[in-house]
Motif scaffolding. Structure first.
Motif, PDB file in Angstrom:
ATOM      1  N   GLU A  92       6.181  -7.548  -4.043  1.00 37.84           N
ATOM      2  CA  GLU A  92       4.036  -7.467  -3.212  1.00 37.84           C
ATOM      3  C   GLU A  92       4.206  -6.885  -1.855  1.00 37.84           C
ATOM      4  N   CYS A  93       5.895  -7.767  -1.296  1.00 42.59           N
ATOM      5  CA  CYS A  93       6.637  -6.933  -0.279  1.00 42.59           C
ATOM      6  C   CYS A  93       6.150  -5.556  -0.121  1.00 42.59           C
ATOM      7  N   PHE A  94       6.697  -4.530  -1.114  1.00 44.82           N
ATOM      8  CA  PHE A  94       7.083  -3.394  -1.473  1.00 44.82           C
ATOM      9  C   PHE A  94       6.499  -2.602  -1.495  1.00 44.82           C
ATOM     10  N   LEU A  95       5.121  -3.255  -2.166  1.00 41.76           N
ATOM     11  CA  LEU A  95       4.093  -2.309  -2.471  1.00 41.76           C
ATOM     12  C   LEU A  95       2.790  -2.737  -1.316  1.00 41.76           C
ATOM     13  N   ALA A  96       2.846  -3.872  -0.436  1.00 44.08           N
ATOM     14  CA  ALA A  96       1.725  -3.557   0.579  1.00 44.08           C
ATOM     15  C   ALA A  96       2.603  -2.584   2.111  1.00 44.08           C
ATOM     16  N   THR A  97       3.848  -2.352   1.769  1.00 43.69           N
ATOM     17  CA  THR A  97       4.553  -1.328   2.855  1.00 43.69           C
ATOM     18  C   THR A  97       4.023   0.048   2.102  1.00 43.69           C
ATOM     19  N   PHE A  98       4.185   0.102   1.550  1.00 43.52           N
ATOM     20  CA  PHE A  98       3.721   1.280   0.556  1.00 43.52           C
ATOM     21  C   PHE A  98       2.599   1.331   0.435  1.00 43.52           C
ATOM     22  N   ASP A  99       1.369   0.406   0.813  1.00 45.49           N
ATOM     23  CA  ASP A  99       0.532   0.953   1.057  1.00 45.49           C
ATOM     24  C   ASP A  99      -0.470   1.319   2.541  1.00 45.49           C
ATOM     25  N   LEU A 100       0.878   0.316   3.072  1.00 45.63           N
ATOM     26  CA  LEU A 100       0.751   0.915   5.134  1.00 45.63           C
ATOM     27  C   LEU A 100       1.023   1.666   5.509  1.00 45.63           C
ATOM     28  N   ILE A 101       1.813   2.743   4.541  1.00 50.45           N
ATOM     29  CA  ILE A 101       2.663   4.021   4.974  1.00 50.45           C
ATOM     30  C   ILE A 101       1.481   5.247   4.527  1.00 50.45           C
ATOM     31  N   ALA A 102       1.389   4.883   3.046  1.00 49.34           N
ATOM     32  CA  ALA A 102       0.952   6.407   1.753  1.00 49.34           C
ATOM     33  C   ALA A 102      -1.119   5.684   3.072  1.00 49.34           C
ATOM     34  N   GLY A 103      -1.515   5.025   3.115  1.00 52.54           N
ATOM     35  CA  GLY A 103      -3.127   5.051   3.780  1.00 52.54           C
ATOM     36  C   GLY A 103      -2.600   5.193   4.722  1.00 52.54           C
ATOM     37  N   ARG A 104      -1.766   4.914   5.887  1.00 50.81           N
ATOM     38  CA  ARG A 104      -1.468   6.287   7.492  1.00 50.81           C
ATOM     39  C   ARG A 104      -1.959   7.168   7.358  1.00 50.81           C
ATOM     40  N   GLU A 105      -0.640   7.879   6.592  1.00 53.79           N
ATOM     41  CA  GLU A 105      -0.511   9.860   6.102  1.00 53.79           C
ATOM     42  C   GLU A 105      -1.669  10.286   5.516  1.00 53.79           C
ATOM     43  N   ILE A 106      -2.146   9.516   4.336  1.00 54.69           N
ATOM     44  CA  ILE A 106      -3.491  10.330   4.179  1.00 54.69           C
ATOM     45  C   ILE A 106      -4.709  10.396   4.787  1.00 54.69           C
ATOM     46  N   LYS A 107      -5.112   8.826   5.912  1.00 53.56           N
ATOM     47  CA  LYS A 107      -5.901   9.250   6.361  1.00 53.56           C
ATOM     48  C   LYS A 107      -6.281  10.301   8.022  1.00 53.56           C
ATOM     49  N   ARG A 108      -4.244  10.476   8.031  1.00 48.26           N
ATOM     50  CA  ARG A 108      -4.271  11.316   9.294  1.00 48.26           C
ATOM     51  C   ARG A 108      -4.199  12.768   8.813  1.00 48.26           C
ATOM     52  N   MET A 109      -3.699  13.101   6.884  1.00 46.06           N
ATOM     53  CA  MET A 109      -3.970  14.818   6.832  1.00 46.06           C
ATOM     54  C   MET A 109      -5.508  14.601   6.357  1.00 46.06           C
ATOM     55  N   ARG A 110      -5.958  13.743   6.694  1.00 49.86           N
ATOM     56  CA  ARG A 110      -7.746  13.827   6.146  1.00 49.86           C
ATOM     57  C   ARG A 110      -8.678  13.943   7.713  1.00 49.86           C
ATOM     58  N   LYS A 111      -7.959  13.085   7.933  1.00 48.30           N
ATOM     59  CA  LYS A 111      -8.157  13.831   9.618  1.00 48.30           C
ATOM     60  C   LYS A 111      -8.128  15.200  10.012  1.00 48.30           C
ATOM     61  N   THR A 112      -6.553  14.992   9.910  1.00 51.64           N
ATOM     62  CA  THR A 112      -6.470  16.914  10.537  1.00 51.64           C
ATOM     63  C   THR A 112      -6.896  18.036   9.707  1.00 51.64           C
TER      64      THR A 112
END
Length: 459
Positions: A92-112
């Motif tokens: 659960e901790c790993f998946l939450a960490t994945f969501d945090l990192i992946a979500g942040r990067e996808i948001k950055r890519m979309r914004k760019t």
């Protein structure tokens, strides 16, 4: 988008605190004991941030499988109680960490992408350049998302699938909205995305030197190769192939082939470990369990395999041998290369559709069975991609052709397995044939080959 941020100098780390694992120095400063001005919510957010950072560090150092809660809380400088107040377990901790990192990067890519002026090529280059820069600067976080998530069992595979689906949607929207581009069928966009994931995962694994602007430019070149004004014809062409495959599946279910007779003891053990790995956590399997389920004495098991892992690797090799026997077609190095590509891909994908356990092993179980199994699976995809392309009549128009094709193939198999539609793999052979042919003969010529061959398949 089928693989590390900086660690404080060890000399400057504080001594292990109470609740941290002995011998593991925390990498974050712990909050002060006793009264302080931080609200409970702030304390929890501070602890979660440290735990996420510690998970990134631990996975980068040990890999997901070998990472333990003890290691994470030791690096985070939190107590075991604090960890379990926020996460049920390591997964659960790993998946939450994945969501945090992946979500942040996808948001950055979309914004760019949205903020960049210019055509589709310029927008993709800006987005991909940011992605490769982030992967290079934060390689440990990139390792967790791109490489280790696929080793975290079905939950990790599902998270990776969700992230790549978002990327597929972004790419499909780009093709649809750009005046100079044309919409592509979903399975082709999915294959392109899988190819991009495979490329950047391999670059992340290789090290920072590959994660430069040159890689970003090649990723854009690979992506845009598949654009053609004739793309509108593809949906009708591919839909016909899907209908044919659906009829074939219905007939196969109505008239099943006779079951193959039981093999020798070794073959039964290989088939059984694949079945058990799909039903249970791989790390919980034991040699006696495998032998018992296969109806083979444990002494006979130990005569051919030293342990569970050796048995699984042999089973993976069995799958590889059967797939490579199909892919090693002599016509792939003949003047009939384009036609041979689509025929061989049809045979490969149909074989996996008829053997869903083999497809599931390649897409998921092998990634939970240790580093050697992961390497063997990636090598298999590379070998198939090489066999499919070595007889091409012209040099590839992208340096990423073989890597991209290998990634597209693995990603397509993984998506079909994850969605429970592995039996429809054969219907995607036209889409994957297009992805293989285009880098060598161009989009228009690839479509001509598929259109010429389709009447024969429909007859």
């Amino acid at each position: 988008m089928s693989e590390r941020g900086g660690r404080a100098n060890a000399a400057k780390r504080p001594k292990p605190v109470k609740g941290a694992s002995a011998g593991i120095a925390p990498i974050y400063k712990r909050l002060p004991h006793g009264p302080h001005r931080l609200a409970r919510g702030e304390v929890i957010r501070h602890q979660r941030a440290r735990i996420h950072g510690a998970m990134v560090e631990a996975v980068a150092e040990s890999g997901y499988e070998r990472t333990s809660v003890k290691q994470v809380i030791g690096l985070a400088g939190v107590s075991r109680r604090s960890f379990y107040e926020q996460f049920a377990n390591k997964e659960e901790c790993f998946l939450a960490t994945f969501d945090l990192i992946a979500g942040r990067e996808i948001k950055r890519m979309r914004k760019t992408y949205i903020a960049t002026d210019g055509d589709l090529e310029e927008r993709l280059l800006a987005s991909f350049s940011g992605l490769t820069a982030q992967a290079g600067e934060n390689r440990k976080a990139a390792t967790l998302v791109l490489l280790e998530a696929r080793t975290a069992g079905s939950a990790g595979t599902l998270r990776l699938r969700r992230a790549t689906t978002t990327c597929e949607q972004m790419l499909a929207h780009g093709f649809l909205a750009a005046p100079e581009a044309s919409p592509l069928p979903g399975p082709i966009v999915r294959g392109i995305t899988g190819g991009l994931h495979g490329v950047i995962a391999q670059a992340t694994s290789a090290g920072r030197k590959r994660l430069d602007r040159g890689l970003s430019e090649e990723m854009v070149r690979w992506t845009l190769l598949f654009q053609t004004p004739a793309a509108a014809k593809m949906d009708e062409l591919m839909a016909a192939a899907l209908n044919v495959r659906m009829r074939q599946i219905s007939l196969a279910r109505a008239h099943p082939r006779p079951s193959a007779p039981p093999g020798d003891e070794r073959t039964r053990l290989l088939e059984e470990i694949l079945r058990l790995a799909a039903l249970h956590e791989y790390r919980e399997l034991t040699a006696p369990q495998i032998a018992d389920e296969a109806g083979v004495p444990i002494d006979a098991f130990l005569e051919v395999f030293a342990n569970r892992d050796e048995c699984f690797l042999a089973a993976l090799q069995m799958i590889s041998d059967r797939l490579l026997a199909i892919a090693a077609d002599p016509e792939l190095v003949s003047s009939q290369w384009p036609i041979a590509v689509r025929r061989v891909l049809g045979e490969l994908l149909s074989y996996l559709g008829e053997h869903p356990l083999y497809a599931r092993t390649i897409a998921q179980e092998a990634f939970a069975a240790g580093a050697e199994a992961v390497e063997d699976t990636l090598d298999l995809m590379d070998a198939i991609a090489t066999l499919l392309t070595e007889g091409a009549p012209a040099q590839a128009r992208s340096a990423l052709a073989v890597e991209g094709i290998a990634g597209a193939l693995l990603h397509t198999i993984r998506c079909q397995v994850a969605s429970g539609r592995v039996q429809l793999l054969g219907a995607l052979s036209e889409h994957l044939s297009y992805l293989v042919l285009v880098p060598f003969i161009g989009a228009e010529a690839a479509l001509e080959v598929l259109a010429e061959e389709m009447p024969r398949r429909l007859s």
